[in-house]
Enzyme design. Structure first.
Site, PDB file in Angstrom:
ATOM      1  N   LYS A 118      -2.808 -12.254 -10.540  1.00 31.91           N
ATOM      2  CA  LYS A 118      -3.000 -10.843 -10.176  1.00 31.91           C
ATOM      3  C   LYS A 118      -2.177  -9.918 -11.065  1.00 31.91           C
ATOM      4  O   LYS A 118      -2.622  -8.837 -11.425  1.00 31.91           O
ATOM      5  CB  LYS A 118      -2.630 -10.609  -8.705  1.00 31.91           C
ATOM      6  CG  LYS A 118      -3.688 -11.080  -7.729  1.00 31.91           C
ATOM      7  CD  LYS A 118      -3.416 -10.531  -6.332  1.00 31.91           C
ATOM      8  CE  LYS A 118      -4.484 -10.954  -5.346  1.00 31.91           C
ATOM      9  NZ  LYS A 118      -4.234 -10.470  -3.980  1.00 31.91           N
ATOM     10  N   LYS A 199     -13.604 -17.904  -8.605  1.00 32.15           N
ATOM     11  CA  LYS A 199     -13.662 -17.776  -7.146  1.00 32.15           C
ATOM     12  C   LYS A 199     -14.360 -16.464  -6.755  1.00 32.15           C
ATOM     13  O   LYS A 199     -14.130 -15.437  -7.402  1.00 32.15           O
ATOM     14  CB  LYS A 199     -12.219 -17.768  -6.629  1.00 32.15           C
ATOM     15  CG  LYS A 199     -12.062 -17.835  -5.155  1.00 32.15           C
ATOM     16  CD  LYS A 199     -10.607 -17.601  -4.776  1.00 32.15           C
ATOM     17  CE  LYS A 199     -10.183 -16.175  -5.015  1.00 32.15           C
ATOM     18  NZ  LYS A 199      -8.940 -15.748  -4.402  1.00 32.15           N
ATOM     19  N   LYS A 202     -13.116 -10.358  -3.447  1.00 29.51           N
ATOM     20  CA  LYS A 202     -13.454  -9.077  -2.822  1.00 29.51           C
ATOM     21  C   LYS A 202     -13.455  -7.966  -3.860  1.00 29.51           C
ATOM     22  O   LYS A 202     -14.326  -7.106  -3.840  1.00 29.51           O
ATOM     23  CB  LYS A 202     -12.423  -8.735  -1.737  1.00 29.51           C
ATOM     24  CG  LYS A 202     -12.586  -9.547  -0.480  1.00 29.51           C
ATOM     25  CD  LYS A 202     -11.839  -8.856   0.668  1.00 29.51           C
ATOM     26  CE  LYS A 202     -10.841  -9.779   1.303  1.00 29.51           C
ATOM     27  NZ  LYS A 202      -9.449  -9.484   1.043  1.00 29.51           N
TER      28      LYS A 202
HETATM   29  P1  TYM Z   1      -7.634 -12.629   1.477  1.00 33.25           P
HETATM   30  O1  TYM Z   1      -7.798 -11.304   2.159  1.00 33.25           O
HETATM   31  O2  TYM Z   1      -7.678 -12.658   0.007  1.00 33.25           O
HETATM   32  O3  TYM Z   1      -8.741 -13.636   1.999  1.00 33.25           O
HETATM   33  C1  TYM Z   1      -9.009 -13.804   3.379  1.00 33.25           C
HETATM   34  C2  TYM Z   1      -9.345 -15.249   3.673  1.00 33.25           C
HETATM   35  O4  TYM Z   1     -10.533 -15.646   2.963  1.00 33.25           O
HETATM   36  C3  TYM Z   1     -10.262 -16.808   2.176  1.00 33.25           C
HETATM   37  N1  TYM Z   1     -11.052 -16.701   0.937  1.00 33.25           N
HETATM   38  C4  TYM Z   1     -11.960 -17.593   0.535  1.00 33.25           C
HETATM   39  N2  TYM Z   1     -12.388 -18.743   1.081  1.00 33.25           N
HETATM   40  C5  TYM Z   1     -13.361 -19.439   0.425  1.00 33.25           C
HETATM   41  N3  TYM Z   1     -13.900 -19.017  -0.754  1.00 33.25           N
HETATM   42  C6  TYM Z   1     -13.489 -17.867  -1.338  1.00 33.25           C
HETATM   43  N4  TYM Z   1     -14.019 -17.448  -2.491  1.00 33.25           N
HETATM   44  C7  TYM Z   1     -12.478 -17.098  -0.691  1.00 33.25           C
HETATM   45  N5  TYM Z   1     -11.848 -15.934  -0.987  1.00 33.25           N
HETATM   46  C8  TYM Z   1     -10.971 -15.713   0.019  1.00 33.25           C
HETATM   47  C9  TYM Z   1      -8.774 -16.763   1.914  1.00 33.25           C
HETATM   48  O5  TYM Z   1      -8.263 -18.032   1.593  1.00 33.25           O
HETATM   49  C10 TYM Z   1      -8.248 -16.227   3.230  1.00 33.25           C
HETATM   50  O6  TYM Z   1      -8.147 -17.266   4.173  1.00 33.25           O
HETATM   51  N6  TYM Z   1      -2.714 -13.401   1.732  1.00 33.25           N
HETATM   52  C11 TYM Z   1      -3.967 -13.508   2.454  1.00 33.25           C
HETATM   53  C12 TYM Z   1      -3.966 -12.744   3.761  1.00 33.25           C
HETATM   54  C13 TYM Z   1      -2.845 -13.056   4.684  1.00 33.25           C
HETATM   55  C14 TYM Z   1      -2.746 -14.191   5.515  1.00 33.25           C
HETATM   56  C15 TYM Z   1      -1.527 -14.027   6.229  1.00 33.25           C
HETATM   57  C16 TYM Z   1      -3.567 -15.304   5.717  1.00 33.25           C
HETATM   58  C17 TYM Z   1      -1.735 -12.291   4.892  1.00 33.25           C
HETATM   59  N7  TYM Z   1      -0.958 -12.863   5.832  1.00 33.25           N
HETATM   60  C18 TYM Z   1      -1.100 -14.988   7.146  1.00 33.25           C
HETATM   61  C19 TYM Z   1      -3.129 -16.269   6.644  1.00 33.25           C
HETATM   62  C20 TYM Z   1      -1.924 -16.097   7.336  1.00 33.25           C
HETATM   63  C21 TYM Z   1      -5.072 -12.949   1.586  1.00 33.25           C
HETATM   64  O7  TYM Z   1      -4.841 -12.184   0.699  1.00 33.25           O
HETATM   65  O8  TYM Z   1      -6.321 -13.348   1.991  1.00 33.25           O
END
Ligand code: TYM
Length: 336
Positions: A118, A199, A202
């Protein structure tokens, strides 16, 4: 802590960019399964969305918080059985985040691969982007969490969370329960439809047409993205391992339909990719149509959603308070 306590589950999504089918397959669909048996907490992690300030404007962030919370519920998360809330409305996250930041070696954060990728994409890198996995650890440790259902890209952050909690327990005495990641065997890393070596993301989904399938995309856009998805130069489905693009489509089909992978491969083997894609459009639509409808229903009456989020925040505050108090006492904050 009672021995018969249900497993505590915590997870969250950042309210930035366009929520996509990868988030649904990798995380939210897993949350929905877990809510039946676990004591589950699902958070819209808006403090995390601030780590890339140029990506999220203030007014958009507020709107996104509601949109993502409504999407959780539209995807089948039941707020009467789970706790759904907005992270910044429970100040214990920021407080514990600071306490853990002071107990985390800098070198551990520099090893995070997501920070490396990032930060490479930005002109100015805010310190929040580096420290953000510590806030994520606070999110999880604050609720005595057992399981964290996430996509594969978050595995390293959950391992770091364990390390941070473990180090803290050694330094200051037993304070935190150490959680484990829960990651799907199939579907933990959905790839971009336009570029199956990357991957599905978003932020890319916001700007590159055909990259992702947004959970609120209209049927026409979903169809177009799938029919144009990159497969391989051949015309026919021969070997799913021949190309990451084909593998990705089969994975989406498998997780969304619930059909065994081999049955899907057997059915489309030897035929043109068009057959697989056309049927996948139907499978994806069967998932998205009810989500769109429920999201529209919830959006039509913001007062209902607000009440649910108020209740969720209040429950989360009650759950977080004793853990935060324990951490503060053990590090010596406040008065004796
Ligand atoms: P974030 O917002 O990027 O993604 C949310 C969730 O979606 C999953 N994900 C995917 N799974 C499969 N294929 C993909 N292409 C894909 N892109 C995203 C992510 O693994 C995630 O589960 N840091 C985290 C948010 C967070 C969090 C937490 C998660 C903050 N605090 C505590 C768990 C526990 C994040 O940026 O996810």
């Amino acid at each position: 802590m009672s021995e018969i306590r249900k497993k505590r589950v915590f997870s969250g999504v950042q309210p930035s960019g366009k929520l996509h089918i990868g988030n649904y397959v990798g995380a939210i669909s897993l949350w929905r399964e877990l809510q039946a048996t676990a004591d589950a907490i699902f958070c819209v992690v808006d403090l995390h969305a601030m780590t890339v300030p140029e990506a999220v404007k203030p007014a958009e962030l507020r709107a996104k918080n509601r949109e993502i919370a409504a999407l959780y519920i539209a995807c089948g998360i039941d707020p009467s059985r789970t706790t759904v809330f907005i992270q910044s409305e429970v100040t214990a996250h920021a407080e514990l985040g600071w306490i853990l930041t002071c107990a985390t070696p800098l070198g551990w954060l520099h090893r995070m691969t997501q920070f490396k990728s990032k930060s490479e994409r930005q002109e100015t890198v805010g310190s929040g982007l580096l420290v953000y996995p510590v806030l994520q650890a606070a999110d999880i440790l604050l609720y005595d969490t057992d399981l964290v259902p996430v996509g594969e890209d978050q595995k390293q952050h959950i391992e770091l969370c364990r390390d941070i909690g473990d180090r803290f327990n050694h330094l200051f005495g037993e304070t935190f329960r150490l959680p484990s990641p829960l990651i799907r065997e199939s579907g933990a890393r959905i790839m971009g439809l336009d570029a199956p070596d990357q991957k599905m993301s978003k932020s890319t989904g916001e700007t590159v047409p055909g990259h992702s399938i947004g959970l609120l995309d209209p049927p026409g856009a979903v169809k177009k993205a799938i029919m144009r998805a990159v497969t391989d130069p051949g015309q026919e489905f021969r070997d799913e391992h021949a190309s990451p693009g084909v593998r990705n489509l089969v994975t989406l089909y498998e997780v969304l339909s619930g059909e065994p992978r081999q049955a899907i491969i057997d059915r489309y083997q030897g035929g043109g990719y068009g057959y697989l894609k056309k049927d996948l459009v139907d499978v994806v639509e069967a998932t998205l149509a009810p989500i769109r409808a429920e999201h529209a229903r919830l959006s039509a009456d913001p007062a209902v959603l607000d009440r649910l989020l108020d209740e969720g925040a209040s429950r989360a505050r009650d759950l977080a308070a004793p853990v935060l108090a324990r951490a503060k006492r053990n590090v010596g904050l406040g008065r004796a």
